[in-house]
Design a protein around this motif. Structure first.
Motif, PDB file in Angstrom:
ATOM      1  N   ARG A   1      32.757  39.524  49.168  1.00 54.94           N
ATOM      2  CA  ARG A   1      32.409  38.335  48.392  1.00 54.94           C
ATOM      3  C   ARG A   1      32.034  38.662  46.945  1.00 54.94           C
ATOM      4  O   ARG A   1      32.025  37.775  46.090  1.00 54.94           O
ATOM      5  N   GLU A   2      31.702  39.920  46.649  1.00 56.84           N
ATOM      6  CA  GLU A   2      31.379  40.283  45.278  1.00 56.84           C
ATOM      7  C   GLU A   2      32.589  40.827  44.519  1.00 56.84           C
ATOM      8  O   GLU A   2      32.503  41.145  43.348  1.00 56.84           O
ATOM      9  N   MET A   3      33.739  40.897  45.215  1.00 59.71           N
ATOM     10  CA  MET A   3      34.945  41.430  44.599  1.00 59.71           C
ATOM     11  C   MET A   3      36.001  40.339  44.459  1.00 59.71           C
ATOM     12  O   MET A   3      36.024  39.363  45.205  1.00 59.71           O
ATOM     13  N   GLN A   4      36.882  40.509  43.495  1.00 59.62           N
ATOM     14  CA  GLN A   4      37.992  39.572  43.345  1.00 59.62           C
ATOM     15  C   GLN A   4      39.264  40.322  42.980  1.00 59.62           C
ATOM     16  O   GLN A   4      39.225  41.324  42.250  1.00 59.62           O
ATOM     17  N   LEU A   5      40.360  39.848  43.527  1.00 58.20           N
ATOM     18  CA  LEU A   5      41.667  40.374  43.152  1.00 58.20           C
ATOM     19  C   LEU A   5      42.003  39.814  41.781  1.00 58.20           C
ATOM     20  O   LEU A   5      42.014  38.593  41.578  1.00 58.20           O
ATOM     21  N   ARG A   6      42.236  40.674  40.818  1.00 54.49           N
ATOM     22  CA  ARG A   6      42.484  40.231  39.444  1.00 54.49           C
ATOM     23  C   ARG A   6      43.912  39.707  39.297  1.00 54.49           C
ATOM     24  O   ARG A   6      44.873  40.375  39.672  1.00 54.49           O
ATOM     25  N   GLU A   7      44.005  38.535  38.730  1.00 53.39           N
ATOM     26  CA  GLU A   7      45.317  37.951  38.476  1.00 53.39           C
ATOM     27  C   GLU A   7      46.078  38.815  37.471  1.00 53.39           C
ATOM     28  O   GLU A   7      45.505  39.339  36.511  1.00 53.39           O
TER      29      GLU A   7
ATOM     30  N   ARG B   1      33.184  40.265  40.646  1.00 54.83           N
ATOM     31  CA  ARG B   1      33.038  38.897  40.170  1.00 54.83           C
ATOM     32  C   ARG B   1      31.887  38.853  39.163  1.00 54.83           C
ATOM     33  O   ARG B   1      30.823  39.413  39.423  1.00 54.83           O
ATOM     34  N   HIS B   2      32.074  38.198  38.048  1.00 55.46           N
ATOM     35  CA  HIS B   2      31.045  38.135  37.016  1.00 55.46           C
ATOM     36  C   HIS B   2      30.088  36.980  37.276  1.00 55.46           C
ATOM     37  O   HIS B   2      30.492  35.892  37.692  1.00 55.46           O
ATOM     38  N   GLY B   3      28.823  37.224  37.031  1.00 58.14           N
ATOM     39  CA  GLY B   3      27.823  36.173  37.147  1.00 58.14           C
ATOM     40  C   GLY B   3      27.534  35.725  38.558  1.00 58.14           C
ATOM     41  O   GLY B   3      26.982  34.650  38.774  1.00 58.14           O
ATOM     42  N   LEU B   4      27.902  36.547  39.528  1.00 63.85           N
ATOM     43  CA  LEU B   4      27.702  36.178  40.924  1.00 63.85           C
ATOM     44  C   LEU B   4      26.299  36.566  41.380  1.00 63.85           C
ATOM     45  O   LEU B   4      25.854  37.687  41.167  1.00 63.85           O
ATOM     46  N   LYS B   5      25.609  35.627  42.008  1.00 63.71           N
ATOM     47  CA  LYS B   5      24.303  35.909  42.601  1.00 63.71           C
ATOM     48  C   LYS B   5      24.434  35.824  44.112  1.00 63.71           C
ATOM     49  O   LYS B   5      24.621  34.735  44.674  1.00 63.71           O
ATOM     50  N   LEU B   6      24.378  36.979  44.749  1.00 60.90           N
ATOM     51  CA  LEU B   6      24.560  37.022  46.194  1.00 60.90           C
ATOM     52  C   LEU B   6      23.306  36.524  46.904  1.00 60.90           C
ATOM     53  O   LEU B   6      22.183  36.893  46.551  1.00 60.90           O
TER      54      LEU B   6
END
Length: 291
Positions: free
Chosen positions: A120-126, A175-180
């Protein structure tokens, strides 16, 4: 993974009167692939629930994203279309391209296994029109296989996993600005990963795993899913099958021994679970790699 015609990117392309589906197959493990031809078209992909990796096989020099008309495609160019993102495409002239569709669960497993991070803290970059000769070569190898032949489809599934692993290692960022909120503490997650890997040959229970985190089974299951991206039983089965595939590819133990080494109660239970996930028996999987 849902049926192919329920995958949004597949369905959007399949709905075009100009696009032609040359090949398609479910590859097991939340993966599917398709080979397309298209000409003089416009397609919109709106927030799909799955990830799509695309490789241009031939032509595509008149293809561009509507918001970026100056950037044009070409053979061996790759595009990364993450789940939840929207993209709008214009195809002038002809194009032939391969798609690999990836479930969120398979992406989550890659983040945990390869990056030691919570999905959930990671994202596949477009990415649009990426140059990656190694990935392009894998895609070309993938489409050269006969997906309708069981043995080759298993080899295609293994190659698809290599493509995903490469994408996770090279196209994934924080992911930027994510608060888990919620989930397991990082040290708990790592301890669980190590414990599960060390005890895959044993009948692990939800209660046993919850006890290691001093949580009730109910709260543990919720926090595990938040941190791992899938439920405990699904994660455990995926790890058992991953080990089984490695043993079947590299070794010669009897299938019953592989079953026990991976924590399955019997060879028949192992075979049933393996077939459900990969569409073939363990024996067929081993034979495909020996061939």
């Amino acid at each position: 993974m849902p049926a192919l015609d329920h995958l949004q990117v597949f369905n959007a392309l399949n709905a075009s009167p100009n696009a032609r589906l040359e090949l398609s197959a479910h590859l097991g493990d939340g993966l599917a692939a398709a080979l397309w031809s298209n000409r003089d078209d416009a397609r919109d992909y709106q927030a799909p629930s799955h990830h799509t990796l695309s490789c241009y096989i031939a032509d595509g020099t008149g293809t561009f994203r509507r918001q970026r008309p100056a950037d044009r495609g070409a053979p061996d160019k790759l595009c990364v279309m993450p789940a939840g993102h929207e993209s709008n495409w214009v195809i002038n002239g002809s194009i032939r391209l391969a798609h690999l569709y990836i479930s969120e669960e398979q992406f989550a497993l890659g983040c945990t296994r390869l990056l030691d991070r919570e999905p959930r803290e990671m994202q596949l970059r477009e990415a649009t029109f990426l140059d990656d000769p190694q990935q392009a070569a894998r895609f070309r190898q993938l489409i050269d296989m006969d997906w309708s032949e069981p043995g080759e489809r298993l080899l295609a599934s293994s190659l698809a996993h290599d493509i995903i692993d490469h994408a996770v290692l090279n196209q994934v960022g924080l992911r930027h600005g994510l608060k888990l909120r919620g989930g397991l503490a990082p040290h708990q997650r790592r301890q669980l990963v190590d414990y599960i890997e060390a005890h895959l040959d044993q009948p692990l229970t939800l209660g046993e795993l919850a006890l290691r985190c001093n949580l009730s089974e109910y709260h543990f299951a919720r926090m595990f899913r938040a941190s791992f991206g899938l439920p405990p039983h699904q994660y455990l089965l995926a790890r058992r099958l991953h080990r089984a595939c490695r043993l079947l590819r590299l070794g010669t133990p009897a299938l019953g021994e592989v079953a026990l080494a991976c924590g399955f109660a019997s060879a028949s239970h192992f075979s049933n679970r393996f077939r459900q996930a990969l569409g073939a028996t363990p024996g067929e999987y081993r034979a495909a790699f020996r061939a």
